[in-house]
Design an enzyme around this catalytic site. Structure first.
Site, PDB file in Angstrom:
ATOM      1  N   HIS A 157      -1.569   1.456   4.697  1.00 38.89           N
ATOM      2  CA  HIS A 157      -2.994   1.711   4.459  1.00 38.89           C
ATOM      3  C   HIS A 157      -3.743   2.169   5.719  1.00 38.89           C
ATOM      4  O   HIS A 157      -4.583   3.061   5.662  1.00 38.89           O
ATOM      5  CB  HIS A 157      -3.638   0.443   3.893  1.00 38.89           C
ATOM      6  N   TYR A 203      -7.659  -3.736  -2.548  1.00 40.52           N
ATOM      7  CA  TYR A 203      -8.725  -3.513  -3.547  1.00 40.52           C
ATOM      8  C   TYR A 203      -8.764  -4.632  -4.583  1.00 40.52           C
ATOM      9  O   TYR A 203      -9.711  -4.719  -5.367  1.00 40.52           O
ATOM     10  CB  TYR A 203      -8.537  -2.171  -4.289  1.00 40.52           C
TER      11      TYR A 203
END
Ligand SMILES: NC(=O)c1ccc[n+]([C@@H]2O[C@H](COP(=O)([O-])OP(=O)(O)OC[C@H]3O[C@@H](n4cnc5c(N)ncnc54)[C@H](OP(=O)(O)O)[C@@H]3O)[C@@H](O)[C@H]2O)c1
Length: 272
Positions: A105, A47
């Site tokens: 992730h 991110y």
């Protein structure tokens, strides 16, 4: 705030998602969220906002120990040395000595899962994180991860909202004592105009989004809605003063389909 307990972790049931929140906007929203009572922030290496999440945390003046911070290791860092180095980078950016939860992730079929999970467990042993978990793992991969991981995993973070039936993953998490953490919990904003949720909300003077989040939390699921609007920060956490009936819970569950997935990054595992 309610907590979801799993393998020793106490995860605040509502957290702030930060995907696509960048620079000052991100830091300001994290600060405001914490001032409003959020105690759980979700970020990830990919991110590119871990630095700003750390800034928002410090600006809020909420005690570090009172906040549950999750970050996620990107798939290109799954070889053991890379995992340790990239986790150190995350901690440097966040300016923290440890996170509360460190996740893989996405599954990465190109690195043996046993090696990655060994490295993840080692990161915990080194004190870089209090808990470890996985994200976007299917039931088959979740079962495999449990059998390979030398330390307990505490969650599988997956897409979950009223339009996506996640019964199988939820059952697998329960079987192994893991929490399910729901991402895209308000279906990327699509629930806003949902008539069923809005109708149920009228009974309690709540919005469709609040009914949606309540529905998740009432299943003992944690949810991490993201918003860039201050007024919605308050809205999304104001769900602890009402309860849905069994019938309402069933009605909302009935809206879901296994094909209701909104996230398709192209490299996702085969879900069914
Ligand atoms: N592990 C993974 O692979 C993965 C993947 C995706 C997401 N995530 C995590 O989960 C978090 C949440 O998922 P998401 O960002 O995909 O989707 P989401 O939280 O379901 O939806 C975010 C969108 O919904 C809108 N929204 C938020 N609250 C609202 C409300 N009360 N009423 C109406 N609209 C509302 C926001 O718009 P405004 O900004 O205009 O309010 C934003 O466009 C992410 O930020 C990230 O931290 C993880």
């Amino acid at each position: 705030m309610r907590f979801i307990e799993a393998n020793g972790a106490k995860i605040p049931a509502i957290g702030l998602g930060t995907w696509e929140l960048r620079s000052r906007t991100c830091a300001r929203l994290v600060e405001q969220a914490l001032k409003l009572g959020y105690r759980h922030i979700d970020t990830a290496q990919v991110y590119e906002n871990e630095r700003e999440v750390g800034e928002g945390l410090r600006a809020s003046r909420v005690r570090r120990d009172d906040v549950f911070i999750t970050t996620k290791i990107w798939t290109t860092h799954f070889a053991p040395n890379d995992l340790e180095r990239s986790t150190k980078d995350s901690l440097t950016k966040l300016r923290l000595s440890e996170v509360d939860l460190l996740l893989l992730h996405w599954p990465n079929p190109h690195v043996p899962l046993a090696e990655t999970l060994g490295a993840l467990a080692h990161a915990r042993k080194l004190g870089m994180t209090r808990h470890i978990g996985i994200s976007n793992f299917t039931v088959a991969l979740l079962d495999e991860a449990i059998s390979l991981c030398p330390e307990p995993l505490v969650c599988d973070q997956v897409e979950y909202h009223p339009y996506l039936d996640q019964t199988k993953v939820k059952e697998a998490c329960a079987r192994h004592g893991l929490a399910l953490v729901a991402y895209s919990p308000v279906a990327k904003g699509r629930i806003k105009n949902d008539q069923t949720l809005a109708r149920i909300g009228q009974t309690y003077n709540k919005t469709a989004a609040q009914v949606c989040l309540r529905w998740l939390v009432q299943q003992n699921v944690a949810a991490i809605p993201r918003t860039s609007r201050l007024e919605r920060l308050s809205e999304n956490i104001d769900i602890f003063d009402f309860a849905l009936s069994d019938e309402e819970m069933r009605d909302i569950a009935g809206m879901g389909s296994p094909k209701g997935r909104l996230t398709d990054f192209g490299f996702a595992p085969k879900w069914d």
